[in-house]
Design a protein around this motif. Structure first.
Motif, PDB file in Angstrom:
ATOM      1  N   ASP A  67       0.373   9.318  -4.516  1.00 51.66           N
ATOM      2  CA  ASP A  67       0.120   8.090  -5.699  1.00 51.66           C
ATOM      3  C   ASP A  67      -0.273   6.905  -4.893  1.00 51.66           C
ATOM      4  O   ASP A  67      -1.262   6.034  -5.172  1.00 51.66           O
ATOM      5  CB  ASP A  67       1.278   8.055  -6.754  1.00 51.66           C
ATOM      6  N   SER A  68       0.507   6.385  -4.073  1.00 52.53           N
ATOM      7  CA  SER A  68       0.463   5.129  -3.404  1.00 52.53           C
ATOM      8  C   SER A  68      -1.041   5.092  -2.713  1.00 52.53           C
ATOM      9  O   SER A  68      -1.527   4.072  -2.715  1.00 52.53           O
ATOM     10  CB  SER A  68       1.595   4.956  -2.239  1.00 52.53           C
ATOM     11  N   GLU A  70      -3.620   6.613  -3.372  1.00 52.54           N
ATOM     12  CA  GLU A  70      -4.589   6.674  -4.429  1.00 52.54           C
ATOM     13  C   GLU A  70      -4.873   5.262  -4.750  1.00 52.54           C
ATOM     14  O   GLU A  70      -5.810   4.709  -5.075  1.00 52.54           O
ATOM     15  CB  GLU A  70      -4.503   7.548  -5.654  1.00 52.54           C
ATOM     16  N   LYS A  71      -3.839   4.602  -4.798  1.00 54.26           N
ATOM     17  CA  LYS A  71      -3.548   2.891  -5.380  1.00 54.26           C
ATOM     18  C   LYS A  71      -3.719   2.072  -4.031  1.00 54.26           C
ATOM     19  O   LYS A  71      -3.610   0.919  -4.207  1.00 54.26           O
ATOM     20  CB  LYS A  71      -2.108   2.675  -6.004  1.00 54.26           C
ATOM     21  N   GLN A  72      -4.249   2.724  -2.886  1.00 49.42           N
ATOM     22  CA  GLN A  72      -4.374   1.806  -1.763  1.00 49.42           C
ATOM     23  C   GLN A  72      -3.235   0.950  -1.418  1.00 49.42           C
ATOM     24  O   GLN A  72      -3.123  -0.200  -0.884  1.00 49.42           O
ATOM     25  CB  GLN A  72      -5.686   0.687  -2.200  1.00 49.42           C
ATOM     26  N   ARG A  74      -0.981  -0.102  -3.024  1.00 54.02           N
ATOM     27  CA  ARG A  74      -0.242  -1.143  -3.989  1.00 54.02           C
ATOM     28  C   ARG A  74       1.162  -0.914  -4.416  1.00 54.02           C
ATOM     29  O   ARG A  74       1.328   0.065  -4.889  1.00 54.02           O
ATOM     30  CB  ARG A  74      -1.251  -1.928  -4.896  1.00 54.02           C
ATOM     31  N   SER A  76       3.430  -0.626  -7.176  1.00 49.49           N
ATOM     32  CA  SER A  76       3.296  -0.787  -8.580  1.00 49.49           C
ATOM     33  C   SER A  76       4.466  -0.540  -9.244  1.00 49.49           C
ATOM     34  O   SER A  76       4.695  -0.549 -10.412  1.00 49.49           O
ATOM     35  CB  SER A  76       2.134   0.283  -8.888  1.00 49.49           C
ATOM     36  N   ASN A  79       6.527   4.086 -12.777  1.00 50.20           N
ATOM     37  CA  ASN A  79       5.573   3.945 -13.951  1.00 50.20           C
ATOM     38  C   ASN A  79       5.825   5.309 -14.664  1.00 50.20           C
ATOM     39  O   ASN A  79       5.064   6.335 -14.247  1.00 50.20           O
ATOM     40  CB  ASN A  79       4.330   3.501 -14.039  1.00 50.20           C
ATOM     41  N   GLN A  82       2.951   7.868 -15.813  1.00 51.61           N
ATOM     42  CA  GLN A  82       1.815   8.435 -14.989  1.00 51.61           C
ATOM     43  C   GLN A  82       2.814   9.815 -14.421  1.00 51.61           C
ATOM     44  O   GLN A  82       3.872   9.943 -14.284  1.00 51.61           O
ATOM     45  CB  GLN A  82       1.972   7.553 -13.487  1.00 51.61           C
ATOM     46  N   ASN A 375      -0.672  -5.010   1.892  1.00 54.32           N
ATOM     47  CA  ASN A 375      -1.164  -5.838   0.854  1.00 54.32           C
ATOM     48  C   ASN A 375      -0.231  -7.041   0.573  1.00 54.32           C
ATOM     49  O   ASN A 375      -0.663  -8.071   0.352  1.00 54.32           O
ATOM     50  CB  ASN A 375      -1.118  -4.947  -0.471  1.00 54.32           C
ATOM     51  N   GLU A 407      -5.874  -8.584  -9.153  1.00 55.47           N
ATOM     52  CA  GLU A 407      -4.966  -7.426  -9.670  1.00 55.47           C
ATOM     53  C   GLU A 407      -3.863  -7.153  -8.636  1.00 55.47           C
ATOM     54  O   GLU A 407      -2.682  -7.005  -8.833  1.00 55.47           O
ATOM     55  CB  GLU A 407      -5.798  -6.274  -9.769  1.00 55.47           C
ATOM     56  N   PHE A 411       0.155  -7.276  -8.830  1.00 55.89           N
ATOM     57  CA  PHE A 411       1.129  -6.263  -8.532  1.00 55.89           C
ATOM     58  C   PHE A 411       2.222  -7.084  -7.699  1.00 55.89           C
ATOM     59  O   PHE A 411       3.556  -6.651  -7.684  1.00 55.89           O
ATOM     60  CB  PHE A 411       0.631  -5.376  -7.760  1.00 55.89           C
TER      61      PHE A 411
END
Length: 436
Positions: A67-68, A70-72, A74, A76, A79, A82, A375, A407, A411
């Motif tokens: 999942d991380s 896919e989110k580059q 970031r 988050s 959640n 998800q 990031n 965005e 985050f």
């Protein structure tokens, strides 16, 4: 069938098999990128294939990691809306359940199983940006190590020996957490023997492992000192300047001694070692350069003198050369990597153009190195530049907007605000980033 296709000897679901395969193929190979790969490719994988608790903890990490990516990378937070996060929570619950069932067991391997689970939980929390929970797992792991070592001394039971690389990984994370937690390591077992501090401390560098061990000992001293100094105000530094300056000079002296021996080692051995070892050596060289520059400037409050600009340029150049030479781009590793050095350039260099270049390099490779996230480093460096240029209204927008990601900034600040002690992180306090 390759080692990355091996499955455990009990009934599993399709989702579990898929996530464990992701853990094997994508998570494991990168975690020990340059150092201690055997911990991941042998110890953790082997235990995961025979122990259900570790197996489900590994699946949890695989799900969070995927999942991380896919989110580059970031941060988050968790959640539960998800699917991957819900699945990860379910797998974590199963791992805890298996550990709970064995609590009263006299199995001598149980402590190591719990320690591996602690590490997998810790990594998952770091990927989510839940630093408080990661620190809690770190403390739990360190406590297990301490109790095991004490019990072993009392009973002389060698059957309770823990995997050395596993213990070293927790100790490294403990030192690194100095910047993200209490300001000092949770454990006090990082002081080297006094003999090690003598003139011949670095005289016998025979292989890359010797170099790595020396750099580890140096960083075990340097990192907590920097974590102590960066948040101090000018008044606080002045009040303790004698003590702080003496320690600063002692550490710099050790690094300069080591650098001389290290260069001799490179001259003799570098061209005769394999590519993986060359990458390790180059990373170790970068760590030394970062530490030396950081130690030189850690007692300076306010702008860095322009005369030091060439050192920041040299540090940025060393990172760019490393990245050009080694094209591997893991999304997550526990090794020391390039984020600390790029952060130092991006947050401190007297030339804004050089700082922006370091930020661009950070943004070009979204990844994490244990507690450090590219990031976060890039976004915080941009925030520092914004604060410094606030008096020059138009220039702030023209310099920053091209690189800002609203965005990502959202985050970032959500992570910082939800992390209980983030206001005490050494670099947050150093620049008062969270002040309105």
């Amino acid at each position: 069938m390759s080692c990355f296709e091996v499955q455990p000897g009990w009934v599993t679901t399709n989702d579990e098999r898929r996530c464990f395969a992701y853990f094997q193929r994508c998570s494991l190979p990168n975690l020990g990128l340059a150092f201690n790969p055997s911990l991941w490719r042998k110890t953790v994988l082997q235990i995961g294939l025979v122990d259900p608790a570790v197996y489900h903890a590994a699946i949890m990490l695989g799900s969070v990691h995927e999942d991380s990516v896919e989110k580059q990378m970031r941060l988050s937070g968790e959640n539960l809306h998800q699917a991957r996060h819900r699945f990860a929570l379910e797998q974590a619950s199963r791992a805890y359940s298996f550990l709970s069932q064995r609590q009263a067991s006299q199995d001598p391997q149980l402590r190591e199983v719990v320690l591996v689970c602690c590490l997998l939980f810790l990594i998952s929390e770091l990927l989510l940006g839940r630093y408080d929970k990661a620190a809690h797992h770190l403390q739990s792991g360190l406590q297990i190590i301490k109790e095991t070592q004490e019990y072993q001394l009392e009973t002389s039971r060698r059957s309770l020996l823990l995997d050395t690389t596993l213990v070293e990984t927790f100790q490294k994370l403990d030192v690194e957490c100095s910047h993200f937690g209490p300001g000092t390591p949770f454990s006090a077992n990082h002081e080297p023997d006094q003999d090690w501090l003598g003139q011949n401390a670095f005289s016998d560098l025979r292989n890359v492992e010797d170099v790595h061990n020396c750099v580890t000992l140096l960083m075990n001293q340097g990192i907590p000192f920097l974590a102590r100094c960066w948040p101090l105000s000018g008044v606080e530094i002045a009040a303790s300047y004698g003590v702080l300056s003496n320690r600063q000079q002692q550490l710099l002296s050790l690094y300069f001694q080591f650098q001389e021996r290290f260069q001799m080692f490179k001259d003799i051995h570098y061209n005769n070692i394999d590519r993986l070892e060359q990458r390790a050596v180059d990373l170790l060289q970068i760590q030394c350069l970062v530490q030396i520059l950081s130690l030189k400037t850690c007692l300076i409050k306010g702008p860095i003198p322009t005369r030091m600009t060439p050192e920041y340029l040299a540090l940025l150049s060393a990172h760019e050369l490393f990245l050009a030479k080694f094209s591997e781009r893991p999304s997550f590793t526990l090794d020391y990597g390039i984020i600390p050095g790029l952060w130092v350039v991006a947050s401190q260099c007297p030339l804004y153009s050089v700082r922006i270049q370091a930020i661009k390099v950070l943004q070009s490779w979204p990844h994490a190195e244990a507690f450090k996230n590219s990031n976060v480093a890039a976004s915080l460096a941009l925030e520092i530049i914004k604060k410094e240029l606030q008096a020059e209204d138009g220039r702030v927008m023209s310099v920053i907007d091209e690189y800002a990601d609203k965005e990502l900034a959202y985050f970032l600040f959500e992570t910082l605000r939800s992390t209980q002690y983030s206001e005490n992180w050494s670099f947050i306090r150093a620049y008062n980033i969270l002040e309105q």
